[in-house]
Design a protein around this motif. Structure first.
Motif, PDB file in Angstrom:
ATOM      1  N   LEU A 319      71.301  72.671  19.738  1.00 15.68           N
ATOM      2  CA  LEU A 319      69.961  72.368  20.250  1.00 15.68           C
ATOM      3  C   LEU A 319      68.965  72.104  19.126  1.00 15.68           C
ATOM      4  CD1 LEU A 319      69.633  74.915  23.223  1.00 15.68           C
ATOM      5  CD2 LEU A 319      70.151  72.475  23.320  1.00 15.68           C
ATOM      6  N   ALA A 320      69.059  72.895  18.038  1.00 14.75           N
ATOM      7  CA  ALA A 320      68.106  72.728  16.933  1.00 14.75           C
ATOM      8  C   ALA A 320      68.268  71.366  16.264  1.00 14.75           C
ATOM      9  CB  ALA A 320      68.292  73.853  15.913  1.00 14.75           C
ATOM     10  N   THR A 321      69.497  70.955  16.026  1.00 14.19           N
ATOM     11  CA  THR A 321      69.704  69.669  15.346  1.00 14.19           C
ATOM     12  C   THR A 321      69.351  68.491  16.249  1.00 14.19           C
ATOM     13  OG1 THR A 321      72.054  69.809  15.980  1.00 14.19           O
ATOM     14  CG2 THR A 321      71.452  70.526  13.759  1.00 14.19           C
ATOM     15  N   LYS A 322      69.612  68.592  17.545  1.00 13.27           N
ATOM     16  CA  LYS A 322      69.227  67.521  18.459  1.00 13.27           C
ATOM     17  C   LYS A 322      67.699  67.417  18.563  1.00 13.27           C
ATOM     18  CE  LYS A 322      73.100  65.687  19.809  1.00 13.27           C
ATOM     19  NZ  LYS A 322      73.417  64.270  19.518  1.00 13.27           N
ATOM     20  N   TYR A 323      67.029  68.571  18.541  1.00  9.99           N
ATOM     21  CA  TYR A 323      65.564  68.555  18.574  1.00  9.99           C
ATOM     22  C   TYR A 323      65.019  67.938  17.285  1.00  9.99           C
ATOM     23  CZ  TYR A 323      60.719  70.081  18.685  1.00  9.99           C
ATOM     24  OH  TYR A 323      59.345  70.098  18.661  1.00  9.99           O
ATOM     25  N   ALA A 324      65.600  68.315  16.149  1.00 11.93           N
ATOM     26  CA  ALA A 324      65.151  67.763  14.868  1.00 11.93           C
ATOM     27  C   ALA A 324      65.357  66.246  14.829  1.00 11.93           C
ATOM     28  CB  ALA A 324      65.898  68.436  13.721  1.00 11.93           C
ATOM     29  N   ALA A 325      66.503  65.789  15.341  1.00 15.31           N
ATOM     30  CA  ALA A 325      66.776  64.350  15.358  1.00 15.31           C
ATOM     31  C   ALA A 325      65.768  63.609  16.228  1.00 15.31           C
ATOM     32  CB  ALA A 325      68.199  64.097  15.859  1.00 15.31           C
ATOM     33  N   ALA A 326      65.442  64.177  17.402  1.00 15.69           N
ATOM     34  CA  ALA A 326      64.461  63.544  18.291  1.00 15.69           C
ATOM     35  C   ALA A 326      63.071  63.538  17.648  1.00 15.69           C
ATOM     36  CB  ALA A 326      64.421  64.284  19.632  1.00 15.69           C
ATOM     37  N   TYR A 327      62.711  64.639  16.977  1.00 13.92           N
ATOM     38  CA  TYR A 327      61.386  64.739  16.350  1.00 13.92           C
ATOM     39  C   TYR A 327      61.254  63.747  15.193  1.00 13.92           C
ATOM     40  CZ  TYR A 327      57.260  66.768  14.123  1.00 13.92           C
ATOM     41  OH  TYR A 327      56.018  66.939  13.578  1.00 13.92           O
ATOM     42  N   ILE A 328      62.294  63.664  14.355  1.00 13.84           N
ATOM     43  CA  ILE A 328      62.271  62.706  13.236  1.00 13.84           C
ATOM     44  C   ILE A 328      62.192  61.278  13.758  1.00 13.84           C
ATOM     45  CG2 ILE A 328      63.642  61.780  11.331  1.00 13.84           C
ATOM     46  CD1 ILE A 328      64.736  64.618  10.899  1.00 13.84           C
ATOM     47  N   THR A 329      62.953  60.979  14.802  1.00 15.14           N
ATOM     48  CA  THR A 329      62.925  59.637  15.406  1.00 15.14           C
ATOM     49  C   THR A 329      61.541  59.318  15.954  1.00 15.14           C
ATOM     50  OG1 THR A 329      65.254  59.832  16.002  1.00 15.14           O
ATOM     51  CG2 THR A 329      63.971  58.151  17.143  1.00 15.14           C
ATOM     52  N   GLN A 330      60.927  60.293  16.605  1.00  8.58           N
ATOM     53  CA  GLN A 330      59.582  60.095  17.162  1.00  8.58           C
ATOM     54  C   GLN A 330      58.589  59.745  16.055  1.00  8.58           C
ATOM     55  OE1 GLN A 330      57.874  63.542  19.142  1.00  8.58           O
ATOM     56  NE2 GLN A 330      55.827  62.813  18.582  1.00  8.58           N
ATOM     57  N   LYS A 331      58.630  60.483  14.956  1.00  9.26           N
ATOM     58  CA  LYS A 331      57.686  60.243  13.867  1.00  9.26           C
ATOM     59  C   LYS A 331      58.010  58.948  13.117  1.00  9.26           C
ATOM     60  CE  LYS A 331      55.209  63.912  14.511  1.00  9.26           C
ATOM     61  NZ  LYS A 331      53.813  63.780  15.015  1.00  9.26           N
ATOM     62  N   LEU A 332      59.292  58.719  12.912  1.00 10.09           N
ATOM     63  CA  LEU A 332      59.711  57.546  12.142  1.00 10.09           C
ATOM     64  C   LEU A 332      59.410  56.250  12.877  1.00 10.09           C
ATOM     65  CD1 LEU A 332      61.125  57.130   9.395  1.00 10.09           C
ATOM     66  CD2 LEU A 332      63.281  56.914  10.638  1.00 10.09           C
ATOM     67  N   LEU A 333      59.615  56.252  14.196  1.00 10.28           N
ATOM     68  CA  LEU A 333      59.417  55.035  14.993  1.00 10.28           C
ATOM     69  C   LEU A 333      58.058  55.004  15.690  1.00 10.28           C
ATOM     70  CD1 LEU A 333      62.968  54.730  16.621  1.00 10.28           C
ATOM     71  CD2 LEU A 333      62.138  53.765  14.474  1.00 10.28           C
ATOM     72  N   ARG A 334      57.218  56.009  15.409  1.00  8.64           N
ATOM     73  CA  ARG A 334      55.849  56.072  15.951  1.00  8.64           C
ATOM     74  C   ARG A 334      55.855  56.063  17.483  1.00  8.64           C
ATOM     75  NH1 ARG A 334      52.748  51.823  11.845  1.00  8.64           N
ATOM     76  NH2 ARG A 334      53.204  52.975   9.918  1.00  8.64           N
ATOM     77  N   LEU A 335      56.641  56.942  18.034  1.00 12.32           N
ATOM     78  CA  LEU A 335      56.697  57.089  19.481  1.00 12.32           C
ATOM     79  C   LEU A 335      55.712  58.157  19.925  1.00 12.32           C
ATOM     80  CD1 LEU A 335      60.588  57.103  19.921  1.00 12.32           C
ATOM     81  CD2 LEU A 335      59.051  55.132  19.968  1.00 12.32           C
ATOM     82  N   SER A 336      55.422  58.194  21.210  1.00 16.43           N
ATOM     83  CA  SER A 336      54.516  59.198  21.747  1.00 16.43           C
ATOM     84  C   SER A 336      55.245  60.535  21.884  1.00 16.43           C
ATOM     85  CB  SER A 336      53.990  58.754  23.107  1.00 16.43           C
ATOM     86  OG  SER A 336      55.038  58.748  24.067  1.00 16.43           O
ATOM     87  N   PRO A 337      54.506  61.648  21.954  1.00 13.31           N
ATOM     88  CA  PRO A 337      55.158  62.953  22.145  1.00 13.31           C
ATOM     89  C   PRO A 337      56.023  63.006  23.404  1.00 13.31           C
ATOM     90  CG  PRO A 337      52.863  63.256  21.493  1.00 13.31           C
ATOM     91  CD  PRO A 337      53.052  61.794  21.729  1.00 13.31           C
ATOM     92  N   ALA A 338      55.580  62.354  24.486  1.00 11.28           N
ATOM     93  CA  ALA A 338      56.370  62.339  25.719  1.00 11.28           C
ATOM     94  C   ALA A 338      57.686  61.598  25.515  1.00 11.28           C
ATOM     95  CB  ALA A 338      55.574  61.695  26.850  1.00 11.28           C
ATOM     96  N   GLU A 339      57.667  60.515  24.726  1.00 13.74           N
ATOM     97  CA  GLU A 339      58.899  59.778  24.442  1.00 13.74           C
ATOM     98  C   GLU A 339      59.838  60.620  23.581  1.00 13.74           C
ATOM     99  OE1 GLU A 339      57.792  55.068  24.484  1.00 13.74           O
ATOM    100  OE2 GLU A 339      56.917  56.272  22.872  1.00 13.74           O
ATOM    101  N   GLY A 340      59.263  61.355  22.601  1.00 14.79           N
ATOM    102  CA  GLY A 340      60.087  62.254  21.799  1.00 14.79           C
ATOM    103  C   GLY A 340      60.733  63.332  22.647  1.00 14.79           C
TER     104      GLY A 340
END
Length: 728
Positions: A319-340
């Motif tokens: 769970l921690a690594t999947k959350y980290a991957a989603a969070y990094i993707t959100q920041k890197l691709l400039r997605l909204s918090p809901a998309e993350g």
């Protein structure tokens, strides 16, 4: 009484249940009531089905065994989820975001793999191969929560597209690691093994992407029966899944690819799509979720600290690594918090590929103990910990996706508010004159509005004085009932209208004015020739109605078409209805996954290009110079079998009117009979009557006024005769 006792004794009620009727009844009641009960306590229905599987499974009340039938239905359900993911995905967004999908796929694979390997090696004390295999399980994810996103109508959002695409990347890479490790333990991994796997995978992809569309298009052209189409779709899905397994990759990859291929042939607002959604969500997917629950053994919690320690590490790292991957993707691709959030929720669930990897590792024997017991690559603690991971991760993923879907659905609704306001005055009317063209015309009318739009669609049938013998109110009722039924099959409401009038053209014209119709669809019969091409009725409508008119002649089902070829006259951009028809065609192309080729002069193409760049709808388009309408037959060589020709015409006296358009009936009837085509008349302003410049006046309007004056005069003469006193 005795007979009843004998009959009851013949039924087996021992546990687990063996009577197939009782088993199927029990499963159906669980599918019915579990979501209802858990929704009341604000728990996603998916969790309800999984927990129900835990309760009735072999580790719960032992009501049911996870036998071959449950495995069969569960496998079908898993493949169905992956198929729907490919079928419902927005292909335009998928292509547009392919680089972002690759970025997310690599991040969500590498992070769990690296940290999972380190945790397994140093914390759990497993060997390198066992740690690598266990970490590859962390990298995968199953779209268990996808039906929640689909229920909220956000399955075509950017976040969902990224996660679905990432699923393919992670599963393929994880299964390659699995194949490699399994081969290494058997000392079978050679260069030839990888070459064979690579070649078979390429053959599979080429077969599905290039051979399947030919078969699918042929079938939809020749078979219109709804049941046959649904069975055919399922057959193609499982054929693709089988070919994937034959190529050495997972069956879910084949199901997903089949969904991508069928995406263009099964519109989201079609009756076939409605049936696919209904059967999957009612039967197959719930069976899969119940089967997942039946795997969960709660008793591992009391079997010692070993299983709990392994379970704790597995769940925490996954769970921690999947959350980290989603969070990094959100920041890197400039997605909204809901998309993350959506990305994390969808990628957090572990089920199918996870279980497959662990079971393979569990079955790999790497040695024996002095007592002769087998030493497995992954022991029972890992197996039990993985079962708990499935339960926890599916629960967390479902809760997160439920919240993210609600937020994204609200955001999409607010974002589309302005577009809906602009379209609030739009009303579509389909003229239903030919019983054998009802489905094609209604289908075309539905495609003129965006998905989830509230634009009303009217189905009109005229009963006129000229055809009272062959055209009765009973016949009109049957036509409208068929139209309404076809619309309802795809969850679209068709508003039926019956009108009695002196002529068909009058009935259509006055209905348009009474209901403030913005778009009019008129069917051209397949047997129309150059002499009966439009006919006097259609010409009268074109002259007297100034809204957007589509005259449609279908040569093949719309969902089998691949490209729109649009011929645009010079100065079309100066007409009042230019943006309206362009928007409608772009929406239609996007929803149908069709490419668009514009043929016009340089100035018009420049304006079209500018409009498309500012549009939120992404379509594959190309531009071609064309200005000589005397050379219209050039389209004969430009058109391909599965193209539709769309001709933007104009009414006389307006800027974009081309005198050469009078030759269209001859050209289209003699040279383009095998193609589907649309003659589109854009919305134009009514020309005022100027008696000083009669050549510039709309003659049809004058003719209409003259007819009405003449009718009034005849009525006056009749009344004089009726009420004139008789002479004595």
């Amino acid at each position: 009484m005795y007979t009843s006792m004998v009959l009851l004794s013949a039924l087996e009620f021992s546990l687990p249940l063996k009577n197939p009727v009782i088993i199927f009844s029990l499963v159906l009641f669980i599918i019915l009531f579990a979501p209802i009960l858990f929704n009341k306590i604000k728990v996603p229905h998916i969790i309800g089905l999984i927990i129900a599987g835990v309760i009735i499974g072999p580790y719960g009340l032992n009501l049911l065994r996870r036998d071959a039938s449950m495995v069969l239905f569960g496998t079908v359900g898993l493949l169905y989820i992956m198929f729907l993911a490919g079928l419902e995905i927005d292909l335009a967004e998928f292509k547009k975001n392919r680089n972002k999908i690759l970025v997310f796929g690599l991040i969500t694979f590498i992070l769990p793999l690296v940290f999972g390997t380190l945790a397994s090696y140093y914390i759990l004390g497993y060997g390198f191969l066992a740690s690598l295999l266990l970490a590859s399980m962390f990298s995968t994810h199953t779209l268990v929560s996808y039906p929640i996103a689909s229920k909220y109508g956000v399955s075509r959002s950017r976040a969902v597209s990224l996660t679905v695409g990432g699923t393919m990347i992670t599963d393929i890479l994880a299964l390659l690691i699995l194949a490699g490790i399994a081969g290494m333990t058997k000392e079978e991994v050679t260069a030839g093994f990888w070459i064979q796997l690579g070649l078979s995978s390429v053959v599979f992809v080429l077969t599905v992407l290039f051979v399947f569309p030919i078969i699918i298009r042929w079938f939809f052209k020749h078979f219109e029966d709804s049941v046959s189409q649904y069975i055919f779709v399922l057959a193609m899905v499982f054929l693709a899944s089988f070919l994937a397994e034959a190529a050495g990759i997972e069956a879910i990859i084949g199901a997903f690819f089949s969904g991508l291929v069928l995406n263009k042939f099964v519109p989201n607002s079609s009756a076939l799509m409605n049936r696919i959604d209904f059967v999957g969500n009612a039967i197959f997917i719930p069976f899969f979720l119940i089967g997942v629950g039946m795997l969960v053994d709660i008793s591992v919690l009391v079997k010692g600290w070993g299983a709990l320690k392994v379970a704790g590490v597995i769940i925490s790292v996954a769970l921690a690594t999947k959350y980290a991957a989603a969070y990094i993707t959100q920041k890197l691709l400039r997605l909204s918090p809901a998309e993350g959030k959506m990305i994390f929720g969808l990628s957090a669930s572990h089920a199918a590929a996870t279980l497959a990897i662990i079971l393979v590792g569990y079955n790999i024997i790497i040695g024996e103990t002095p007592a002769g017991e087998p030493i497995r690559l992954l022991n029972e603690d890992v197996l039990n910990g993985t079962i708990l991971l499935i339960l926890v991760s599916c629960g967390v993923g479902s809760f997160v996706v439920e919240q993210a879907s609600q937020t994204l659905a609200l955001q999409e609704e607010e974002a589309s508010g302005q577009a809906q306001t602009q379209e609030s005055e739009d009303k579509i009317m389909v003229s239903l004159a030919y019983p054998d063209m009802i489905t094609e015309l209604i289908d075309f009318g539905i495609r003129l509005r965006p998905q989830k739009s509230n634009i009303p669609i009217y189905g009109l049938n005229i009963i006129d004085d000229e055809n009272t013998i062959n055209k009765t109110s009973n016949g009109s009722k049957k036509i409208l009932e068929k139209a309404v039924s076809y619309g309802a099959a795809s969850d679209n409401t068709i508003i039926p209208l019956t009108r009695y009038d002196s002529s068909i053209s009058n009935g259509i014209v006055y209905t348009i004015k009474e209901h403030h119709i913005s778009d009019v669809v008129i069917g051209m019969h397949k047997n129309a020739d150059q002499h009966t091409f439009l006919g006097q009725k259609a010409e009268n409508i074109i002259k007297r109605v100034h809204e957007t008119i589509y005259i449609y002649k279908p040569a093949q089902p719309f969902n089998t078409l691949k490209r729109m070829v649009i011929a645009v006259p010079p100065l079309a951009e100066t007409e009042p209805g230019f943006l309206h028809w362009l928007h409608k065609l772009v929406v239609m192309a996007k929803e149908s996954g069709m490419a668009v080729s514009f043929y016009a002069n340089a100035d018009t193409l420049e304006v079209i290009k500018d409009v498309l760049e500012r549009s939120s709808a992404f379509i594959s388009s190309s531009s071609h110079l064309f200005s000589n309408w005397d050379d219209f037959l050039i389209f004969k060589s430009e058109l391909k079998v599965n193209d539709i020709l769309i001709i933007i015409s104009s009414r006389k006296g307006h800027d974009s009117y081309q005198p050469q358009s009078q030759k269209l009936p001859y050209y289209l009837s003699n040279y383009f009979g095998k193609y589907s085509f649309i003659i589109l008349y854009p919305k134009q302003l009514e020309l005022g009557i100027n008696m000083g410049n009669i050549e510039q006046t709309d003659s049809a309007l004058i003719e209409s006024i003259s007819e009405q004056i003449g009718a009034i005069g005849k009525a006056g003469d009749f009344l004089k005769k009726v009420f004139q006193p008789t002479k004595k």
